[in-house]
Design an enzyme around this catalytic site. Structure first.
Site, PDB file in Angstrom:
ATOM      1  N   THR A  28       0.856  -1.195   0.000  1.00  0.00           N
ATOM      2  CA  THR A  28       0.000   0.000   0.000  1.00  0.00           C
ATOM      3  C   THR A  28       0.892   1.245   0.000  1.00  0.00           C
ATOM      4  O   THR A  28       1.997   1.210   0.532  1.00  0.00           O
ATOM      5  CB  THR A  28      -0.882  -0.041   1.263  1.00  0.00           C
ATOM      6  OG1 THR A  28      -1.670  -1.225   1.201  1.00  0.00           O
ATOM      7  CG2 THR A  28      -1.795   1.165   1.363  1.00  0.00           C
ATOM      8  N   GLY A  86       6.137  -0.447   0.260  1.00  0.00           N
ATOM      9  CA  GLY A  86       6.929   0.708   0.675  1.00  0.00           C
ATOM     10  C   GLY A  86       7.214   0.659   2.171  1.00  0.00           C
ATOM     11  O   GLY A  86       6.887  -0.311   2.857  1.00  0.00           O
ATOM     12  N   GLY A  99       3.089   1.767   7.970  1.00  0.00           N
ATOM     13  CA  GLY A  99       1.737   1.985   8.484  1.00  0.00           C
ATOM     14  C   GLY A  99       1.201   3.402   8.375  1.00  0.00           C
ATOM     15  O   GLY A  99       0.115   3.684   8.867  1.00  0.00           O
ATOM     16  N   GLY A 101      -0.051   4.534   5.910  1.00  0.00           N
ATOM     17  CA  GLY A 101      -1.305   4.348   5.167  1.00  0.00           C
ATOM     18  C   GLY A 101      -2.336   3.524   5.927  1.00  0.00           C
ATOM     19  O   GLY A 101      -3.374   3.171   5.375  1.00  0.00           O
ATOM     20  N   GLU A 107      -0.566  -5.823   5.773  1.00  0.00           N
ATOM     21  CA  GLU A 107       0.789  -5.821   5.191  1.00  0.00           C
ATOM     22  C   GLU A 107       1.669  -6.833   5.923  1.00  0.00           C
ATOM     23  O   GLU A 107       2.359  -7.640   5.301  1.00  0.00           O
ATOM     24  CB  GLU A 107       1.399  -4.411   5.291  1.00  0.00           C
ATOM     25  CG  GLU A 107       0.752  -3.418   4.341  1.00  0.00           C
ATOM     26  CD  GLU A 107       1.205  -1.977   4.537  1.00  0.00           C
ATOM     27  OE1 GLU A 107       1.001  -1.184   3.613  1.00  0.00           O
ATOM     28  OE2 GLU A 107       1.751  -1.633   5.600  1.00  0.00           O
TER      29      GLU A 107
HETATM   30  C1  5RP Z   1       1.078   1.884   4.283  1.00  0.00           C
HETATM   31  C2  5RP Z   1       2.555   1.837   4.330  1.00  0.00           C
HETATM   32  C3  5RP Z   1       3.294   2.439   3.191  1.00  0.00           C
HETATM   33  O1  5RP Z   1       3.942   1.424   2.503  1.00  0.00           O
HETATM   34  C4  5RP Z   1       4.303   3.429   3.702  1.00  0.00           C
HETATM   35  O2  5RP Z   1       3.618   4.411   4.450  1.00  0.00           O
HETATM   36  C5  5RP Z   1       5.074   4.107   2.560  1.00  0.00           C
HETATM   37  O3  5RP Z   1       4.195   4.844   1.767  1.00  0.00           O
HETATM   38  P1  5RP Z   1       4.716   5.778   0.585  1.00  0.00           P
HETATM   39  O4  5RP Z   1       5.340   4.875  -0.413  1.00  0.00           O
HETATM   40  O5  5RP Z   1       3.485   6.478   0.096  1.00  0.00           O
HETATM   41  O6  5RP Z   1       5.717   6.749   1.190  1.00  0.00           O
HETATM   42  O7  5RP Z   1       3.149   1.299   5.235  1.00  0.00           O
HETATM   43  O8  5RP Z   1       0.485   1.348   5.433  1.00  0.00           O
END
Ligand code: 5RP
Length: 229
Positions: A28, A86, A99, A101, A107
């Site tokens: 995510t 990510g 986390g 997101g 995950e």
């Molecule tokens: C979501 C996550 C994402 O992978 C993490 O926040 C990185 O996000 P981005 O690639 O938008 O910086 O852990 O729960």
């Protein structure tokens, strides 16, 4: 090179690990979104076949469907060959905080079962120790949030309930829970802290991912760099 380009070159590099017939855990966030779109393009061009994606969130599920990737849930597949996601922070031993997101629970479930877990970040995410810049997101049972915030003060954490944007009240996870963001002074033993946080009653899962990443692909201004455990 700007940040979005760094994310994109990391995502592109991860495609090298994809082969026919793979079941792929789809993470995510904005960096993984590049990977999902590129994987969809590969499938459309016939460069890879018989791929199944197992999304870690509604965000990645919707994007995978839009990108033409066949999707399944974890209980519909025998195994996850590779997972790609990510991270918010990566320490020198490739321990992670994830986390932002709010998708950390699925995950961790999916990525801990993957034959290989590949992490995609831009260079801003590399830190000397976990919690250097970002808090640890903790998914909690809604009624327990206040008790858990109080309990986290034992660790000298500044903990607060994550509030929604474009929604009144707290963020609700895909699993119907709340998120507490806990900023610890620093985390010297990520594995120990990950286990300890999960023993607090009401905690569903926390965003420390210790000893789980196999490869971290970093998009930098100079190009792509691969770190291995
Ligand atoms: C979501 C996550 C994402 O992978 C993490 O926040 C990185 O996000 P981005 O690639 O938008 O910086 O852990 O729960």
């Amino acid at each position: 090179m700007n940040i979005e380009e760094m994310k994109k070159i990391a995502a592109k590099e991860a495609l090298k690990f994809i082969e026919d017939d793979m079941v792929i855990g789809l993470g995510t966030g904005s960096t993984t979104a590049y990977f999902i779109r590129l994987l969809g393009d590969m499938i459309k061009k016939g460069e890879v076949s018989d791929i199944v994606g197992v999304p870690t969130s509604y965000q990645s599920r919707l994007l995978a469907i839009e990108s033409g990737i066949p999707v399944a849930t974890l209980d519909q597949v025998d195994a996850i060959d590779v997972a790609v996601d990510g991270a918010d922070e990566v320490d020198p031993n490739l321990n992670l905080i994830k986390g932002r997101g709010a998708a950390l629970t699925m995950e961790k479930i999916i990525e801990s079962r993957a034959g290989m877990f590949i992490v995609l970040v831009d260079e801003r995410k590399l830190v000397d120790y976990l919690c250097q810049k970002m808090p640890v997101p903790i998914e909690v049972i809604p009624q327990a949030w206040r008790a858990i915030v109080e309990e986290l003060s034992i660790f000298n954490a500044e903990a607060k309930l994550r509030m929604g944007v474009n929604k009144d009240g707290p963020v609700i996870t895909d699993n119907g829970n709340f998120i507490i963001d806990a900023k610890f002074p620093r985390i010297d033993d990520p594995l120990d802290m990950e286990i300890e946080l999960n023993t607090i009653p009401g905690v569903v899962e926390n965003g420390i991912f210790a000893d789980i990443a196999d490869i971290v692909i970093v998009g930098t201004k100079e190009g792509v760099k691969t770190l291995e455990r």
